[in-house]
Design a protein around this motif. Structure first.
Motif, PDB file in Angstrom:
ATOM      1  N   UNK A 119      34.895   5.294  -4.109  1.00 36.76           N
ATOM      2  CA  UNK A 119      33.515   5.951  -4.964  1.00 36.76           C
ATOM      3  C   UNK A 119      33.801   6.362  -6.162  1.00 36.76           C
ATOM      4  N   UNK A 120      34.729   7.008  -6.598  1.00 40.82           N
ATOM      5  CA  UNK A 120      35.320   7.263  -8.078  1.00 40.82           C
ATOM      6  C   UNK A 120      35.229   5.840  -8.966  1.00 40.82           C
ATOM      7  N   UNK A 121      35.846   4.801  -8.179  1.00 40.40           N
ATOM      8  CA  UNK A 121      35.922   3.417  -8.864  1.00 40.40           C
ATOM      9  C   UNK A 121      34.737   2.999  -9.052  1.00 40.40           C
ATOM     10  N   UNK A 122      33.539   3.155  -8.276  1.00 41.05           N
ATOM     11  CA  UNK A 122      32.185   2.735  -8.708  1.00 41.05           C
ATOM     12  C   UNK A 122      31.475   3.782  -9.855  1.00 41.05           C
ATOM     13  N   UNK A 123      31.713   4.849  -9.807  1.00 42.81           N
ATOM     14  CA  UNK A 123      31.537   5.741 -11.065  1.00 42.81           C
ATOM     15  C   UNK A 123      32.164   5.408 -12.197  1.00 42.81           C
ATOM     16  N   UNK A 124      33.327   5.079 -12.289  1.00 39.14           N
ATOM     17  CA  UNK A 124      33.922   4.896 -13.603  1.00 39.14           C
ATOM     18  C   UNK A 124      34.170   3.519 -13.830  1.00 39.14           C
ATOM     19  N   UNK A 125      33.429   2.625 -13.192  1.00 35.74           N
ATOM     20  CA  UNK A 125      33.698   0.989 -13.570  1.00 35.74           C
ATOM     21  C   UNK A 125      32.994   0.760 -14.885  1.00 35.74           C
ATOM     22  N   UNK A 126      34.027   0.089 -15.759  1.00 33.68           N
ATOM     23  CA  UNK A 126      33.583  -0.250 -17.030  1.00 33.68           C
ATOM     24  C   UNK A 126      32.453  -1.351 -17.147  1.00 33.68           C
ATOM     25  N   UNK A 127      32.683  -2.253 -16.274  1.00 35.76           N
ATOM     26  CA  UNK A 127      31.831  -3.524 -16.280  1.00 35.76           C
ATOM     27  C   UNK A 127      31.491  -3.942 -14.906  1.00 35.76           C
ATOM     28  N   UNK A 128      30.541  -4.685 -14.659  1.00 26.09           N
ATOM     29  CA  UNK A 128      29.714  -5.167 -13.500  1.00 26.09           C
ATOM     30  C   UNK A 128      30.711  -5.620 -12.437  1.00 26.09           C
ATOM     31  N   UNK A 129      31.645  -6.173 -13.027  1.00 27.89           N
ATOM     32  CA  UNK A 129      32.826  -6.919 -11.909  1.00 27.89           C
ATOM     33  C   UNK A 129      33.600  -5.950 -11.362  1.00 27.89           C
ATOM     34  N   UNK A 130      34.099  -4.815 -12.049  1.00 27.68           N
ATOM     35  CA  UNK A 130      34.560  -3.888 -11.228  1.00 27.68           C
ATOM     36  C   UNK A 130      33.702  -2.830 -10.474  1.00 27.68           C
ATOM     37  N   UNK A 131      32.499  -2.710 -11.129  1.00 28.93           N
ATOM     38  CA  UNK A 131      31.631  -2.156  -9.826  1.00 28.93           C
ATOM     39  C   UNK A 131      31.573  -2.731  -8.777  1.00 28.93           C
ATOM     40  N   UNK A 132      31.355  -4.009  -9.102  1.00 31.09           N
ATOM     41  CA  UNK A 132      31.038  -4.870  -7.583  1.00 31.09           C
ATOM     42  C   UNK A 132      32.099  -4.962  -6.607  1.00 31.09           C
ATOM     43  N   UNK A 133      33.459  -5.028  -7.240  1.00 34.50           N
ATOM     44  CA  UNK A 133      34.563  -5.015  -6.445  1.00 34.50           C
ATOM     45  C   UNK A 133      34.348  -3.627  -5.717  1.00 34.50           C
ATOM     46  N   UNK A 134      34.603  -2.542  -6.197  1.00 30.92           N
ATOM     47  CA  UNK A 134      34.822  -1.109  -5.693  1.00 30.92           C
ATOM     48  C   UNK A 134      33.480  -1.034  -4.712  1.00 30.92           C
ATOM     49  N   UNK A 135      32.366  -1.583  -5.012  1.00 28.34           N
ATOM     50  CA  UNK A 135      31.204  -1.400  -4.059  1.00 28.34           C
ATOM     51  C   UNK A 135      31.458  -2.257  -2.688  1.00 28.34           C
ATOM     52  N   UNK A 136      32.223  -3.291  -3.020  1.00 32.83           N
ATOM     53  CA  UNK A 136      32.268  -4.126  -1.724  1.00 32.83           C
ATOM     54  C   UNK A 136      33.542  -3.516  -0.824  1.00 32.83           C
TER      55      UNK A 136
END
Length: 514
Positions: A119-136
């Motif tokens: 969940x920290x990865x989602x909060x700290x994602x710098x770009x949409x790809x990173x956020x999507x990967x952690x989201x999955x």
């Protein structure tokens, strides 16, 4: 602070969680101390990041020259990181007492700790790809927590959760692809990244993709008609349902919608378009629908789940207004709802754990046996209603102000929905407290098989009644459950009575977003 700590607060809970079943702990106490130490250390590091924010980000993994997994702490991320860091240590402490008599405790704490890092990865994602990967990854890592008890009902609930989440992610992925194609960068940038020259005459296509993306991410935020999975997930242990409903999963969905709306597509491109209307209508409907379903629900955790369905759409309503004040209201309710809902879930989790009672008609007179728990539950209910002096009033006030400022028919319908929701919330929350404090306990427990509750959902009336602790033996829980409740109550009062520093901070964070 060095940007390397951005990676540390993501990886520390992940690695620490993986080690839980591998380290040779001799006693349960040693394992619990280890888990709490990992969580506390990560929260401390996260708060240091908040107070000494790195100016640059860090690349964890590079797929191509312009497609990376990278982390950075910005304004929106600050809010989500703060919520996670403040609540996770108390949630873990609470889980220690709750899980004493549960099976597979080691595996539980492994996934529970890893979820913190994802969940920290989602909060700290710098770009949409990173956020999507952690989201999955969040879907996959929380799936074992939902099915933890391995009962038939838990397995069915986990399937529903998985199907809904993967389906929503598929729609959200469309948005990711189009952002990569028509955006100047994949990074989150205040105001959006779309290249209008590339878009040309494809404006309506991009608006349609935004709608798909909004609905895709809204699955985790439990917006109608994708909300069915959330009440079903209530079969999981209470520390998990509180995690799903108050802190991590549903907030991840709302946070992702904030990101794509304000930092990817941009409100200048979206505001006033037909896409804004299309997303506002189901959001407003969900506010009332969730409360209505909560009002008729007799199982206490499912009632709170339907309440979450409604309150998450408060946040989405603020986001969909697409104004700075609307975003402030959304972020404020994101903070306040986390406090109010985790408190109410933990109260009812304590009731289930110490008395075996899960249905509202079984709670008569129980407030006299568990006065501290039901006092905290009553205060959390009053906060959810929006009583002045408690934090829920502040977030609702800012949402209404944002709607009035926006004007328009849908904005006023949203205000009406908020008012109806406040009334229904008062009924479905305070009715529990009234029964607990004013009604006499039944000498013979009422049969569980009410018409509104199916036998299949309960596993049989006889089995259910066997779990009930005699009324005279019911007591408030120990300090590991009561301490988090006390902290949450103090926070609800503190934010409700002295909200200006938080509101000013939120305005400072979103001031550049247009």
């Amino acid at each position: 602070m060095n940007a390397i700590f951005l990676a540390v607060v993501v990886l520390l809970p992940v690695v620490g969680g993986i080690l839980v079943p591998l380290l040779p702990f001799r006693k349960r106490l040693h394992r619990l101390a280890y888990v709490e130490a990992v969580v506390l250390a990560n929260s401390v590091l996260a708060f240091l990041l908040l107070t000494h924010r790195p100016e640059s980000g860090i690349v964890i993994f590079e797929f191509t020259s312009n497609l990376t997994l990278s982390l950075k702490l910005d304004g929106l991320g600050t809010v989500f990181v703060g919520i996670l860091s403040a609540l996770w240590p108390f949630a873990t402490l609470y889980a220690f007492e709750y899980m004493e008599h549960e099976e597979h405790e080691t595996i539980f704490f492994m996934f529970y700790t890893i979820t913190f890092g994802i969940t920290m990865g989602i909060a700290l994602a710098e770009d949409v790809v990173t956020m999507y990967c952690f989201y999955e990854m969040l879907t996959l890592i929380t799936l074992p927590l939902v099915m933890h008890t391995l009962t038939r009902e838990a397995i069915l609930a986990s399937r529903t959760y998985l199907y809904y989440s993967l389906g929503g992610a598929a729609f959200a992925f469309m948005g990711v692809i189009f952002i990569l194609i028509y955006g100047k960068t994949a990074n989150f940038v205040p105001g959006g990244v779309l290249d209008l020259e590339k878009i040309g005459d494809k404006t309506n296509l991009l608006l349609l993709i935004y709608v798909f993306c909004f609905f895709g991410f809204s699955v985790k935020a439990a917006m109608f008609p994708f909300c069915r999975w959330l009440p079903k997930a209530g079969v999981a242990p209470t520390p998990v349902t509180a995690l799903l409903h108050a802190v991590a999963v549903v907030k991840a969905g709302a946070f992702a919608i904030m990101r794509v709306t304000y930092d990817s597509f941009g409100t200048q491109f979206l505001r006033g378009s037909w896409a804004q209307t299309v997303v506002l209508i189901p959001v407003i409907f969900t506010i009332v629908y969730g409360c209505s379903r909560a009002l008729k629900e007799t199982h206490i955790k499912r009632r709170l789940a339907w309440s979450t369905v409604s309150n998450l759409s408060y946040i989405l309503f603020g986001v969909a207004l697409m104004t700075p004040l609307g975003l402030v209201g959304a972020l404020c309710h994101m903070i306040c709802h986390a406090l109010m809902k985790i408190c109410s879930f933990f109260c009812m989790g304590a009731v289930i754990c110490k008395s075996g009672r899960e249905y509202i008609f079984q709670l008569d007179g129980l407030g006299r046996r568990m006065p501290k728990v039901f006092a905290a539950f009553t205060l959390s209910g009053m906060a959810l209603m929006g009583v002045p002096g408690l934090c829920g009033f502040i977030s609702k006030w800012n949402l209404v102000k944002a709607a009035v400022e926006t004007r328009g028919l849908l904005a006023y319908l949203g205000i009406a929905a908020l008012m109806i929701s406040a009334l229904l919330t008062a009924i479905y929350m305070l009715s529990v407290s009234v029964r607990a404090f004013s009604c006499q306990s039944m000498q013979t427990e009422r049969p569980v098989t009410e018409p509104s509750v199916s036998q299949a959902d309960q596993g049989g009336a006889d089995a259910e009644n066997e779990k009930l602790v005699p009324y005279e033996e019911v007591r408030d829980p120990g300090w590991r459950m009561l301490l988090p409740l006390a902290v949450f109550v103090i926070a609800m009062f503190g934010l409700g009575l002295h909200p200006q520093p938080v509101i000013d901070g939120l305005f400072g964070l979103v001031g550049t977003l247009r």
